[in-house]
Motif scaffolding. Structure first.
Motif, short mmCIF file in Angstrom:
data_model
loop_
_atom_site.label_atom_id
_atom_site.label_comp_id
_atom_site.label_asym_id
_atom_site.label_seq_id
_atom_site.Cartn_x
_atom_site.Cartn_y
_atom_site.Cartn_z
N UNK A 133 0.72 -1.27 -0.06
CA UNK A 133 0.20 -0.04 0.10
C UNK A 133 0.87 1.30 -0.21
N UNK A 134 2.00 1.10 0.37
CA UNK A 134 2.83 2.27 0.78
C UNK A 134 3.54 2.96 -0.54
N UNK A 135 3.97 2.09 -1.37
CA UNK A 135 4.80 2.26 -2.53
C UNK A 135 5.77 3.33 -2.27
N UNK A 136 6.65 3.10 -1.26
CA UNK A 136 7.72 3.87 -1.12
C UNK A 136 7.53 4.92 -0.25
N UNK A 137 6.22 5.03 0.41
CA UNK A 137 5.95 6.30 1.31
C UNK A 137 6.80 6.09 2.65
N UNK A 138 7.36 7.11 3.12
CA UNK A 138 8.17 7.36 4.29
C UNK A 138 7.33 6.95 5.40
N UNK A 139 5.89 7.18 5.25
CA UNK A 139 5.21 6.94 6.43
C UNK A 139 4.68 5.69 6.47
N UNK A 140 5.15 4.70 5.85
CA UNK A 140 4.71 3.49 6.20
C UNK A 140 5.35 2.77 7.29
N UNK A 141 6.40 3.33 7.91
CA UNK A 141 6.62 2.92 9.07
C UNK A 141 5.89 3.49 10.36
N UNK A 142 5.44 4.52 10.27
CA UNK A 142 4.42 5.15 11.05
C UNK A 142 3.09 4.18 11.01
N UNK A 143 2.67 4.21 9.97
CA UNK A 143 1.40 3.24 9.90
C UNK A 143 1.65 1.78 10.53
N UNK A 144 2.54 1.26 10.41
CA UNK A 144 2.72 -0.01 11.03
C UNK A 144 3.00 0.05 12.61
N UNK A 145 3.51 1.13 12.91
CA UNK A 145 3.47 1.43 14.44
C UNK A 145 1.82 1.80 14.86
N UNK A 146 1.22 2.53 14.25
CA UNK A 146 -0.08 2.99 14.60
C UNK A 146 -1.04 1.56 14.51
N UNK A 147 -0.78 0.97 13.68
CA UNK A 147 -1.70 -0.46 13.55
C UNK A 147 -1.46 -1.15 14.49
N UNK A 148 -0.33 -1.28 15.16
CA UNK A 148 0.37 -2.24 16.23
C UNK A 148 -0.48 -1.72 17.58
N UNK A 149 -0.53 -0.37 17.78
CA UNK A 149 -1.04 0.29 18.91
C UNK A 149 -2.73 -0.05 18.52
N UNK A 150 -2.98 0.30 17.52
CA UNK A 150 -4.71 0.12 17.26
C UNK A 150 -5.22 -1.24 17.44
N UNK A 151 -4.61 -2.27 17.11
CA UNK A 151 -4.94 -3.71 17.32
C UNK A 151 -4.78 -3.89 18.55
N UNK A 152 -4.40 -3.29 19.62
CA UNK A 152 -4.25 -3.75 21.14
C UNK A 152 -5.31 -3.00 21.94
N UNK A 153 -6.19 -2.18 21.10
CA UNK A 153 -7.26 -1.60 21.86
C UNK A 153 -8.41 -2.35 22.06
N UNK A 154 -9.09 -2.05 23.00
CA UNK A 154 -10.53 -2.69 23.17
C UNK A 154 -11.50 -2.33 21.93
N UNK A 155 -12.65 -3.08 21.73
CA UNK A 155 -13.41 -2.61 20.93
C UNK A 155 -14.07 -1.31 20.90
N UNK A 156 -14.47 -0.80 22.18
CA UNK A 156 -14.99 0.54 22.30
C UNK A 156 -13.89 1.48 21.81
N UNK A 157 -12.71 1.42 22.55
CA UNK A 157 -11.62 2.28 22.20
C UNK A 157 -11.35 2.33 20.68
N UNK A 158 -11.40 1.30 20.07
CA UNK A 158 -10.73 1.25 18.44
C UNK A 158 -12.04 1.85 17.75
N UNK A 159 -13.19 1.63 18.25
CA UNK A 159 -14.35 2.33 17.46
C UNK A 159 -14.23 3.81 17.56
N UNK A 160 -14.06 4.17 18.71
CA UNK A 160 -14.00 5.68 19.13
C UNK A 160 -12.93 6.22 18.17
N UNK A 161 -11.52 5.73 18.25
CA UNK A 161 -10.64 6.08 17.65
C UNK A 161 -10.96 6.16 15.97
N UNK A 162 -11.47 5.26 15.51
CA UNK A 162 -12.08 5.40 13.73
C UNK A 162 -12.62 6.59 13.58
#
Length: 200
Positions: free
Chosen positions: A75-104
């Motif tokens: 998806x990133x196609x060389x985007x330098x923010x790919x690493x940030x997205x991976x970190x964000x995903x890492x944190x996001x997937x550890x959230x509870x259902x309610x917190x994840x829904x609110x974050x979205x």
């Protein structure tokens, strides 16, 4: 977007994790810096994860993040923010259902900061019901609580949140959230003078 030099990133982690832990695994530290694309926000989030797991080897952390980043390679196609997205995903997937829904849904808000009442309107619940999910987001370093009691998050996290809303929230849910926030903003603006018109 400003990025850090290696020595600046290492110093950031020395301050947060302690020199002994950082110096014990120099190779893992360099890998983590590269995986975070030297972005201060991503580096701070990984440091926060390491701080909560004192016994976790930084090499293990780097391998976990490398696996997460692979999910974004196409998806990133060389985007330098790919690493940030991976970190964000890492944190996001550890959230509870309610917190994840609110974050979205927070990614749909047009302002730079958000109140508890506005967050509740986005989700369609009472303000008291977003207290625990908001605390969870603050503890995960995905949003920041300001001294005013309002909340804000980094532009990159806002963009990531909006991406998640588009990908994971049904159209009807997104439209309903936007209608609720529009009603709240109109109600707020009707009760304020011109100098008080800030984002809800």
């Amino acid at each position: 977007m400003k990025v850090l030099e290696d020595n600046e990133a290492i110093e950031l982690w020395r301050r947060r994790l302690g020199a002994q832990r950082v110096e014990a695994e120099p190779g893992a530290v360099r890998r983590l810096i590269r995986l975070c694309a030297r972005l201060p926000l991503a580096l701070a989030l990984v440091a926060a994860r390491a701080m909560t797991q004192q016994d976790l080897a930084l090499a293990t952390l780097a391998e976990e993040l490398r696996d997460e980043q692979r999910r974004f390679d196409s998806l990133d196609a060389g985007d330098d923010h790919g690493g940030a997205r991976a970190v964000f995903s890492w944190s996001y997937r550890a959230l509870s259902r309610d917190a994840a829904g609110l974050f979205r849904l927070l990614g749909l808000h047009p302002g730079t900061t958000v109140s508890a009442a506005t967050a509740a309107a986005l989700v369609g619940v009472l303000p008291a019901q977003v207290g625990a999910p908001m605390v969870e987001l603050v503890r995960a370093h995905l949003v920041e609580r300001l001294s005013s009691g309002r909340y804000q998050f980094h532009d990159l996290l806002r963009s990531y949140s909006a991406e998640l809303a588009a990908a994971e929230e049904p159209d009807a849910h997104r439209r309903a959230a936007v209608r609720r926030i529009a009603r709240l903003l109109r109600s707020d603006l009707c009760g304020r003078g011109p100098s008080d018109r800030t984002a809800a």
